[in-house]
Design a protein around this motif. Structure first.
Motif, PDB file in Angstrom:
ATOM      1  N   PRO A   1       0.803  -1.232   0.000  1.00 24.02           N
ATOM      2  CA  PRO A   1       0.000   0.000   0.000  1.00 24.02           C
ATOM      3  C   PRO A   1       0.830   1.272   0.000  1.00 24.02           C
ATOM      4  CG  PRO A   1      -0.867  -1.580   1.575  1.00 24.02           C
ATOM      5  CD  PRO A   1       0.461  -2.097   1.140  1.00 24.02           C
ATOM      6  N   ILE A   2       2.097   1.195   0.376  1.00 27.47           N
ATOM      7  CA  ILE A   2       2.943   2.393   0.371  1.00 27.47           C
ATOM      8  C   ILE A   2       4.017   2.284  -0.712  1.00 27.47           C
ATOM      9  CG2 ILE A   2       2.498   2.974   2.778  1.00 27.47           C
ATOM     10  CD1 ILE A   2       5.212   1.743   3.477  1.00 27.47           C
ATOM     11  N   SER A   3       3.736   1.473  -1.743  1.00 29.94           N
ATOM     12  CA  SER A   3       4.628   1.335  -2.901  1.00 29.94           C
ATOM     13  C   SER A   3       6.041   0.979  -2.456  1.00 29.94           C
ATOM     14  CB  SER A   3       4.639   2.635  -3.718  1.00 29.94           C
ATOM     15  OG  SER A   3       3.336   2.995  -4.107  1.00 29.94           O
ATOM     16  N   GLY A   4       6.143  -0.037  -1.586  1.00 30.30           N
ATOM     17  CA  GLY A   4       7.441  -0.385  -1.007  1.00 30.30           C
ATOM     18  C   GLY A   4       8.485  -0.801  -2.001  1.00 30.30           C
ATOM     19  N   SER A   5       8.075  -1.388  -3.125  1.00 30.35           N
ATOM     20  CA  SER A   5       9.058  -1.844  -4.108  1.00 30.35           C
ATOM     21  C   SER A   5       9.328  -0.819  -5.193  1.00 30.35           C
ATOM     22  CB  SER A   5       8.565  -3.151  -4.750  1.00 30.35           C
ATOM     23  OG  SER A   5       7.318  -2.961  -5.388  1.00 30.35           O
ATOM     24  N   SER A   6       8.699   0.349  -5.103  1.00 26.05           N
ATOM     25  CA  SER A   6       8.915   1.417  -6.085  1.00 26.05           C
ATOM     26  C   SER A   6       9.937   2.416  -5.564  1.00 26.05           C
ATOM     27  CB  SER A   6       7.600   2.143  -6.380  1.00 26.05           C
ATOM     28  OG  SER A   6       6.636   1.260  -6.911  1.00 26.05           O
ATOM     29  N   GLU A   7      10.632   3.054  -6.485  1.00 23.25           N
ATOM     30  CA  GLU A   7      11.587   4.103  -6.109  1.00 23.25           C
ATOM     31  C   GLU A   7      10.797   5.389  -5.895  1.00 23.25           C
ATOM     32  OE1 GLU A   7      14.152   3.668  -9.554  1.00 23.25           O
ATOM     33  OE2 GLU A   7      15.730   2.864  -8.283  1.00 23.25           O
ATOM     34  N   ARG A   8      10.585   5.748  -4.648  1.00 24.91           N
ATOM     35  CA  ARG A   8       9.790   6.914  -4.293  1.00 24.91           C
ATOM     36  C   ARG A   8      10.584   7.831  -3.367  1.00 24.91           C
ATOM     37  NH1 ARG A   8       4.381   6.915  -4.627  1.00 24.91           N
ATOM     38  NH2 ARG A   8       4.836   9.146  -4.614  1.00 24.91           N
ATOM     39  N   SER A   9      10.082   9.058  -3.204  1.00 25.72           N
ATOM     40  CA  SER A   9      10.583   9.898  -2.121  1.00 25.72           C
ATOM     41  C   SER A   9      10.268   9.195  -0.810  1.00 25.72           C
ATOM     42  CB  SER A   9       9.918  11.273  -2.151  1.00 25.72           C
ATOM     43  OG  SER A   9      10.204  11.961  -3.337  1.00 25.72           O
TER      44      SER A   9
ATOM     45  N   MET B   1      16.863  12.122  11.333  1.00 29.91           N
ATOM     46  CA  MET B   1      15.647  12.358  10.560  1.00 29.91           C
ATOM     47  C   MET B   1      16.056  12.396   9.089  1.00 29.91           C
ATOM     48  SD  MET B   1      14.451  15.350  13.196  1.00 29.91           S
ATOM     49  CE  MET B   1      13.115  15.987  12.215  1.00 29.91           C
ATOM     50  N   ILE B   2      15.485  11.515   8.280  1.00 29.51           N
ATOM     51  CA  ILE B   2      16.032  11.233   6.949  1.00 29.51           C
ATOM     52  C   ILE B   2      14.972  11.484   5.877  1.00 29.51           C
ATOM     53  CG2 ILE B   2      17.074   9.453   5.486  1.00 29.51           C
ATOM     54  CD1 ILE B   2      17.652   7.968   8.239  1.00 29.51           C
ATOM     55  N   THR B   3      15.368  12.154   4.795  1.00 30.90           N
ATOM     56  CA  THR B   3      14.522  12.258   3.606  1.00 30.90           C
ATOM     57  C   THR B   3      15.320  11.866   2.376  1.00 30.90           C
ATOM     58  OG1 THR B   3      15.033  14.612   3.342  1.00 30.90           O
ATOM     59  CG2 THR B   3      13.010  14.052   4.526  1.00 30.90           C
ATOM     60  N   VAL B   4      14.626  11.312   1.392  1.00 29.08           N
ATOM     61  CA  VAL B   4      15.234  10.894   0.129  1.00 29.08           C
ATOM     62  C   VAL B   4      14.460  11.557  -1.000  1.00 29.08           C
ATOM     63  CG1 VAL B   4      15.796   8.941  -1.371  1.00 29.08           C
ATOM     64  CG2 VAL B   4      15.900   8.675   1.125  1.00 29.08           C
ATOM     65  N   GLU B   5      15.175  12.169  -1.939  1.00 34.21           N
ATOM     66  CA  GLU B   5      14.547  12.865  -3.062  1.00 34.21           C
ATOM     67  C   GLU B   5      14.158  11.903  -4.180  1.00 34.21           C
ATOM     68  OE1 GLU B   5      16.478  16.213  -4.914  1.00 34.21           O
ATOM     69  OE2 GLU B   5      17.644  16.581  -3.104  1.00 34.21           O
ATOM     70  N   ASP B   6      12.992  12.135  -4.760  1.00 33.94           N
ATOM     71  CA  ASP B   6      12.611  11.529  -6.035  1.00 33.94           C
ATOM     72  C   ASP B   6      12.245  12.671  -6.970  1.00 33.94           C
ATOM     73  OD1 ASP B   6      11.902   9.840  -8.069  1.00 33.94           O
ATOM     74  OD2 ASP B   6       9.974   9.272  -7.219  1.00 33.94           O
ATOM     75  N   VAL B   7      13.250  13.472  -7.299  1.00 31.01           N
ATOM     76  CA  VAL B   7      13.058  14.675  -8.097  1.00 31.01           C
ATOM     77  C   VAL B   7      14.184  14.746  -9.125  1.00 31.01           C
ATOM     78  CG1 VAL B   7      12.883  17.195  -8.084  1.00 31.01           C
ATOM     79  CG2 VAL B   7      12.021  15.881  -6.141  1.00 31.01           C
ATOM     80  N   GLY B   8      13.836  15.044 -10.367  1.00 35.21           N
ATOM     81  CA  GLY B   8      14.862  15.156 -11.399  1.00 35.21           C
ATOM     82  C   GLY B   8      15.595  13.850 -11.590  1.00 35.21           C
TER      83      GLY B   8
ATOM     84  N   ALA C   1      14.799  22.239   2.534  1.00 34.68           N
ATOM     85  CA  ALA C   1      16.190  21.791   2.549  1.00 34.68           C
ATOM     86  C   ALA C   1      16.591  21.175   1.222  1.00 34.68           C
ATOM     87  CB  ALA C   1      16.411  20.788   3.682  1.00 34.68           C
ATOM     88  N   HIS C   2      15.609  20.781   0.419  1.00 39.82           N
ATOM     89  CA  HIS C   2      15.896  20.147  -0.865  1.00 39.82           C
ATOM     90  C   HIS C   2      14.640  20.179  -1.723  1.00 39.82           C
ATOM     91  CE1 HIS C   2      13.610  16.553   0.310  1.00 39.82           C
ATOM     92  NE2 HIS C   2      14.208  16.637   1.485  1.00 39.82           N
ATOM     93  N   PRO C   3      14.748  19.932  -3.026  1.00 44.17           N
ATOM     94  CA  PRO C   3      13.554  19.907  -3.890  1.00 44.17           C
ATOM     95  C   PRO C   3      12.596  18.799  -3.470  1.00 44.17           C
ATOM     96  CG  PRO C   3      15.566  20.043  -5.202  1.00 44.17           C
ATOM     97  CD  PRO C   3      16.001  19.761  -3.801  1.00 44.17           C
TER      98      PRO C   3
END
Length: 894
Positions: free
Chosen positions: A329-337, A352-359, A405-407
């Motif tokens: 349900p949270i698209s675990g196998s997809s490359e997402r933010s 506290m961690i974030t990952v970009e899925d931009v550009g 902090a990021h796009p």
């Protein structure tokens, strides 16, 4: 089983002890997580099976202090396929007494309001923050997990299997565990007790029994629950200052309770308890208890500084671990933010961690996220809400304002239910240092203004007072006028600001022509017409993959075939020769060049919806409802008419679409357009906007107008979309305009909305005529030639050197239908023919063709005062064919 991805509100029936049928509202929350098979645990070796065995790397890019005890660190995660993800971490040192973590609510004082992380940070006084729990984007906006803010219980845990949460105890120790509401109870004045099922919870299905949260249960709703309470024929009790004020049996109490009170919702056996023990005037005591299931530790709310819900555990004991819930349900196998949180083995640092899925940053699967968190040093960690919700806000050192902090995935921040904020509790300190800020990537000639800010002993912003900044730049890379810098040469340099005895440095990169792999120039309307003005812009693609907009101040412009000028990004055409077929506006930057070709061409209006002489109808996928009608009085178009498309996806499943159909089967488009323009009134739904064309072969072509509707219902936006002309069989028909929401990620998009369309137009190819092709016959060593069957005498005979035939520039101009210029100062040859621009330099194998730099095997040469160019290379780059006949030593160009 209910399809959770729909997030629909459904009415379920439960039976009370007397057998009377009662209705209870059951809400699927957030990304529809509540009714997944709770026994499905995904082993890590299976979840990561698709990952390559090639080692993945985490490379630190830089860091900056936010406040005493907190800093932001940026990384790049390189994937096994060579692609990458940008990773950002806020590291909080719990051993530092001047920093703390707490939960921010989307709307202050409410657990059912939404807000952006940026506004939450600003409104709560935080210096940084990330988004947190999953939530129901429609209806009550309730979160999936618990919430403790500033030591007070705001939302209790849900009875869900494998749903982890993050906490910080009152003695500043981080905890990640499965929290339950076990042992919480209500005590009446007569001593009777009844267990409490929850605080500020929506109606939901419990796990693993698949029961109903409010069946035979006692629920508490405080003033923080600001929307309608779950709808059912339940008994409600108003308690103020621990005394029952009102009882509504099988009914509701209007409004919300005061801050010093709460409302009890009781059903079944709980309602009977109310009848037996809670008359008006009875005293009531509530006792809350939270239990960490893994450790068995019990906590009163005051023993926790903060608590916020997450989803699945990702890292345990410093290693990747099995997922505790189904991740589909949270698209675990997809490359997402992604957003995640964890802590180190010594319990001292929270990450506290974030990952970009931009550009070009590709996002991560949950399996990748696990591995990356282990590389970061996370001992125990879990994921938070991701995708379009992923947002990190931080305060740059010395700054008073916070910012992204990021796009992020969308051009504007998504409103979410809550977040984790970073707060400073430090007193005001003395001036510790200064910080230079401003642009770090520039082009030669681009003015940039820089600022100096101050920070104190605890790295919080302070006014540097009477200190006067002095700015300088290393190595004569440019000049400063006050705090404005203009670079004069390319390369890396350092800007220094000095104030008294304190200084700071800022590394700056000035882009040079040798870093550019391709340069493009565009004109909004590339029509060659005297008196016409149009916006022109240039973009550069660097060899390292970066794409940058080039400032107007850094470009030099040349006009060929017409007279004109460029000022502040606007090209004005003053004169056009009567016999002109094409014009060239050439932009130059540090030895690089690209041109926009102007010619005959037009943009034609297709439909303004004022008086359409054909029907417009509404179509949709299954269960999608809506209308497609002409409308007047829309914002910004009050006196005109437009096409309005209303849609509601609430009751549909899978991919959902709503169509405005033109003329039943479509309306034919004149000629062979290359682009479409359309005005669109948005709705901020984040849904996909498309158009459907049918070509002459009956083939459908789906064209994206906007991949996300990010602008609001008071804003018209003019969209320009290139058509796949090379794939269409003309003539074409515009059949439908539509809004669509694909199945993946539907939780991030609105279920209902309204958009409007106006002023549909089509643009047609600029008429740049191909120069007449004439057969050219040359003989090596002879000045005699033929052009189009007519004799021609060259001023210098073609010569052969090392297998390459060269001939003079003048011949290229006169015989091959090209414009050729030689610039002595730069030793540069410029050749214009049709829509092609070719530039070469004397003695250099590098050349630029239509803005793209490449390298040839040969270079222009100089002989006896004449510039000679390689004929085969020149001809082929300009689209001509060259043949060599060895016996007769003749060259044919055609």
């Amino acid at each position: 089983m209910q399809n959770e991805r729909n997030k629909r509100t459904k009415t379920q029936r439960i039976e009370n002890k007397t057998g009377t049928s009662k209705k209870l509202l059951v809400v699927a929350l957030g990304t529809a997580l509540l009714v997944q098979p709770v026994s499905l645990i995904v082993p890590m070796d299976i979840a990561a099976a698709a990952q390559s065995a090639v080692e993945q790397t985490l490379t630190k890019q830089g860091e900056e202090i936010i406040t005493s005890g907190a800093k932001r660190i940026d990384y790049v995660w390189t994937k096994s396929n060579g692609k990458y993800s940008n990773v950002h971490v806020i590291e909080v040192d719990l051993a530092n007494p001047y920093v703390k973590l707490d939960v921010m609510s989307g709307k202050s004082g409410s657990v059912t309001g939404l807000g952006t992380v940026g506004n939450m940070v600003k409104n709560s006084g935080a210096v940084a923050g990330v988004n947190a729990d999953f939530f129901n984007p429609a209806g009550d906006h309730a979160t999936l997990g618990p919430q403790v803010t500033n030591g007070g219980l705001v939302v209790s845990p849900s009875r869900l299997t494998g749903m982890y949460a993050f906490a910080v105890t009152s003695d500043r120790k981080p905890v990640i565990d499965l929290f339950s509401f076990d042992g919480s109870q209500l005590q009446a004045g007569d001593g009777a007790t009844f267990p409490l099922a929850g605080v500020n919870k929506p109606a939901y299905r419990t796990e693993p029994d698949n029961g109903y949260s409010h069946a035979n249960a006692m629920q508490v709703y405080t003033s923080a629950w600001t929307v309608e309470r779950p709808s059912a024929t339940l008994t409600e009790v108003l308690v103020v200052d621990d005394v029952v004020q009102q009882v509504a049996e099988n009914g509701t109490i209007p409004g919300n309770p005061p801050a010093n009170g709460y409302i009890l919702l009781a059903q079944g056996t709980a309602a009977k308890f109310v009848r037996d023990h809670l008359p008006v005037g009875a005293s009531v005591t509530l006792n809350y208890n939270l239990k960490a299931q893994t450790s068995g530790q019990q906590y009163g709310p005051s023993q926790l500084q903060m608590l916020v819900g997450g989803y699945t555990i990702l890292v345990d004991q410093g290693k990747t671990t099995a997922f505790s819930r189904d991740t589909n349900p949270i698209s675990g196998s997809s490359e997402r933010s992604r957003t995640a949180i964890g802590f180190t083995q010594d319990n001292s640092k929270v990450l506290m961690i974030t990952v970009e899925d931009v550009g070009s940053s590709q996002g991560m699967t949950l399996a990748e996220l696990q591995k990356m968190m282990v590389k970061l040093g996370v001992w125990r960690g879990l994921n938070l809400d991701g995708g379009g919700s992923t947002t990190m806000i931080s305060r740059p050192l010395g700054e008073t304002e916070t910012g992204l902090a990021h796009p992020i995935e969308n051009s504007s921040q998504r409103s979410v239910a809550n977040g984790v904020g970073v707060y400073t509790t430090a007193p005001k300190g003395e001036l510790r240092g200064i910080k230079a800020s401003g642009s770090t990537t520039l082009f030669v000639g681009q003015p940039a203004t820089y600022q100096m800010k101050g920070y104190d002993t605890y790295y919080n912003p302070v006014d540097p007072g009477s200190l006067t900044p002095v700015w300088s730049v290393k190595g004569g890379a440019g000049t400063f006028n006050g705090n404005t810098f203009v670079p004069t040469k390319a390369g890396k340099t350092t800007i220094t600001v000095t104030a008294g005895k304190i200084s700071d440095k800022l590394d700056v990169e000035v882009i040079g022509g040798d870093q550019i792999s391709e340069m493009t120039v565009e004109a909004a309307s590339p029509v060659l017409e005297a008196g016409k003005s149009t916006a022109v812009s240039a973009k550069a693609t660097l060899k390292d993959g970066r794409k940058l907009t080039m400032p107007a101040s850094s470009l030099q412009w040349e006009m060929r075939g017409f007279t004109g000028s460029v000022q502040d990004g606007t090209l004005t055409i003053s004169k056009v020769p009567a016999d002109a077929k094409a014009g060239y506006a050439i932009a130059r930057y540090d030895g690089f060049a690209a041109a926009v070709v102007l010619g005959t061409g037009a943009a034609k209006m297709f439909e303004d919806f004022e008086k359409p002489a054909y029907p417009i109808s509404f179509q949709s996928t299954n269960l999608v409802t809506g209308t497609a009608k002409l409308a007047k009085g829309l914002p910004g178009r009050e006196k005109s008419q437009a096409l309005r498309l209303n849609y509601d996806f609430t009751n549909a499943s899978g991919t959902k679409a709503a169509y405005a159909v033109l003329n039943g089967s479509g309306r034919k488009v004149e000629g062979k357009p290359t682009a479409m323009t359309i005005d669109v009134l948005g709705d901020e739904s984040l849904n996909w906007l498309r158009a459907e064309f049918i070509d002459n072969n009956g083939k459908a072509h789906l064209v994206t107008l906007a991949d996300k509707l990010t602008w609001n219902s008071s804003t018209w936006k003019t969209l320009k979309i290139d058509l796949p002309a090379d794939k269409m069989a003309y003539p074409i028909t515009l059949k439908r305009l539509y809004v669509v929401s694909i199945e993946e990620g539907q939780d991030e998009r609105a279920l209902a909305g309204s958009v409007a369309f106006d002023n549909i137009g089509f643009q047609y190819a600029v008429g740049v005529p191909e120069p007449v092709r004439q057969k050219i016959l040359l003989t090596l060593g002879s000045k005699s030639a033929q052009v189009g069957g007519q004799p021609y005498t060259l001023d210098a005979a073609p010569i052969a050197l090392n297998g390459t035939t060269y001939l003079p520039l003048r011949f290229v101009t006169e015989a091959m239908g090209a414009q050729v210029d030689w610039e002595q100062a730069h030793k540069r040859v410029t050749v214009l023919r049709g829509s092609n621009l070719l530039e070469m330099q004397l003695g250099s194998k590098d050349y630029i063709l239509n803005g793209k730099k490449s390298q040839s095997e040969v270079a222009p040469i100089s002989r006896n005062g004449r510039i000679l160019v390689p004929i085969r290379f020149i001809s082929q780059q300009l689209g001509l064919k060259v043949n060599w006949e060895g016996k007769t030593r003749t060259i044919t160009v055609e």
